[in-house]
Design an enzyme around this catalytic site. Sequence first.
Site, PDB file in Angstrom:
ATOM      1  N   ARG A  21       0.838  -1.215   0.000  1.00 47.95           N
ATOM      2  CA  ARG A  21       0.000   0.000   0.000  1.00 47.95           C
ATOM      3  C   ARG A  21       0.864   1.253   0.000  1.00 47.95           C
ATOM      4  O   ARG A  21       0.348   2.365  -0.061  1.00 47.95           O
ATOM      5  CB  ARG A  21      -0.901   0.018   1.235  1.00 47.95           C
ATOM      6  CG  ARG A  21      -2.291  -0.471   0.967  1.00 47.95           C
ATOM      7  CD  ARG A  21      -2.334  -1.944   0.700  1.00 47.95           C
ATOM      8  NE  ARG A  21      -3.592  -2.363   0.125  1.00 47.95           N
ATOM      9  CZ  ARG A  21      -4.028  -3.604   0.191  1.00 47.95           C
ATOM     10  NH1 ARG A  21      -3.308  -4.537   0.769  1.00 47.95           N
ATOM     11  NH2 ARG A  21      -5.175  -3.926  -0.379  1.00 47.95           N
ATOM     12  N   THR A  67      10.350  -4.101   2.030  1.00 42.24           N
ATOM     13  CA  THR A  67       9.350  -4.921   2.696  1.00 42.24           C
ATOM     14  C   THR A  67       9.710  -6.385   2.489  1.00 42.24           C
ATOM     15  O   THR A  67      10.807  -6.706   2.001  1.00 42.24           O
ATOM     16  CB  THR A  67       7.932  -4.528   2.218  1.00 42.24           C
ATOM     17  OG1 THR A  67       6.979  -5.267   2.986  1.00 42.24           O
ATOM     18  CG2 THR A  67       7.718  -4.793   0.731  1.00 42.24           C
ATOM     19  N   LYS A  71      13.769  -7.242   4.553  1.00 41.58           N
ATOM     20  CA  LYS A  71      14.077  -6.387   5.711  1.00 41.58           C
ATOM     21  C   LYS A  71      15.348  -6.802   6.458  1.00 41.58           C
ATOM     22  O   LYS A  71      16.067  -5.955   6.969  1.00 41.58           O
ATOM     23  CB  LYS A  71      12.900  -6.371   6.687  1.00 41.58           C
ATOM     24  CG  LYS A  71      11.675  -5.645   6.148  1.00 41.58           C
ATOM     25  CD  LYS A  71      10.620  -5.597   7.238  1.00 41.58           C
ATOM     26  CE  LYS A  71       9.376  -4.870   6.786  1.00 41.58           C
ATOM     27  NZ  LYS A  71       8.457  -4.615   7.901  1.00 41.58           N
ATOM     28  N   ASP A 108       8.898   0.994  12.198  1.00 39.25           N
ATOM     29  CA  ASP A 108       7.699   0.284  12.676  1.00 39.25           C
ATOM     30  C   ASP A 108       7.415   0.590  14.147  1.00 39.25           C
ATOM     31  O   ASP A 108       6.249   0.722  14.544  1.00 39.25           O
ATOM     32  CB  ASP A 108       7.853  -1.231  12.488  1.00 39.25           C
ATOM     33  CG  ASP A 108       7.693  -1.647  11.033  1.00 39.25           C
ATOM     34  OD1 ASP A 108       7.044  -0.915  10.271  1.00 39.25           O
ATOM     35  OD2 ASP A 108       8.237  -2.709  10.667  1.00 39.25           O
TER      36      ASP A 108
END
Length: 281
Positions: A21, A67, A71, A108
Site C-alpha cells: 500500500r 518490505t 528487511k 515500525d
Amino acid sequence: MRLTGKAIIAGVMGWPVAHSRSPMLHGFWLESYKIDGAYLPFPVHPENIETALRALPALGIAGVNVTVPHKEAALRICDTVDSTARKIGAVNTIIVEKDGSLSGSNTDAFGFMENLKSESDWRADRRPVLVVGAGGAARAVVSALAEEGVSNIRILNRTKARAEALASDFADRANACDWATLDSSLEDISLLVNTTTLGMSGQPELEIDLTALPRDAIVNDIVYVPLQTKLLQAARGRGNATVDGLGMLLHQARPGFAAWFGHEPDVTPALRNVILADLGA
Ligand code: ATR
C-alpha cells in the site's frame, strides 16, 4: 502532478511488491503537498536485493522502503543502521546519503507508538503490558514499549522459545510467559497488543477470554484486515478502548517521506479513507 526533471524519486522494494500500500500512501501525500516527486513499486527478487540497493545512489534515487522478504538483508547491506533497526533485526526505511552511502532505519516501532498515542490516551505507567506474538512485528512493538519506559512487558507466543528469545533481548523489561496463561496474563495490564496474524481475514481467531482484562486497559490489534477484528469487537463490547492496526501502517511511513521529500506528512482521516477503500475494509 506532472513530474519535472528535478523530480525526487523514492519507492518500495519487495518480492512480491504488488500488494504494497506504500505507493498509494506516499502518492496521496505527494499529491496533497504538490511535491515534484514519485514513489514507485520496485519488484526486486531476493537474489538481486544487494545489487538493487547499491544502484540507488547511481540512479539518483532518494531512498526506499524495503518490505518482505528484504528487511533482514537490508540490515546487512546498509552502511549505517540505527539502534532501533539493530534491536529489531530489520530495516524498513533506507535513505541515500549525499556521499552515496545507505542509512537504514526501522520506523515500525515509531509507527506503532505514534498510532497508539494519537488514537488513545494510553501512557506508560507502572502497570504491565501484554504483547501477544513474537515475530517481526512483536519485536518492533516491544522495542517501542521499552523505549517508552514500560518496565514490565509480558510476551506470550504459541512457540515459547521465540517469546524467550525476544524477551532476552529486552531482559530488564520483558519476560516470556506460557501460551496457556493467556487469559490470566490480562490481569493488571494497561495495554494488550496482538501482533500475531490471528484474526486476520483467512486466519484463525485469537481465542482469548477478556474477563480478567481491566476496564481501563487499551486493546490494540495490529491486524488491519479486517479493521475491526473479533478481538477489538469483544474489547469494545465490554467497554474497553480500542486501537486498530491501520494507523501503524500510516505512521511508519512518515519518517521516510519527510527525509526523501522534505515535508513532514500528516496522517489524516482522508488518508485513512483512501487506504481503507483500497483494502475493501
Ligand atoms: P510478523 O513478522 O508479521 O510478525 P511472523 O514472524 O510470521 O510475522 O510472526 C507471526 C506471529 O503470529 C508469530 O508470533 C506466530 O506464532 P509462532 O511464533 O508460534 O509461529 C503467530 N501465529 C501465527 N499463526 C498462529 C496460530 N495459529 N496460533 C498462534 N500463533 C500464531
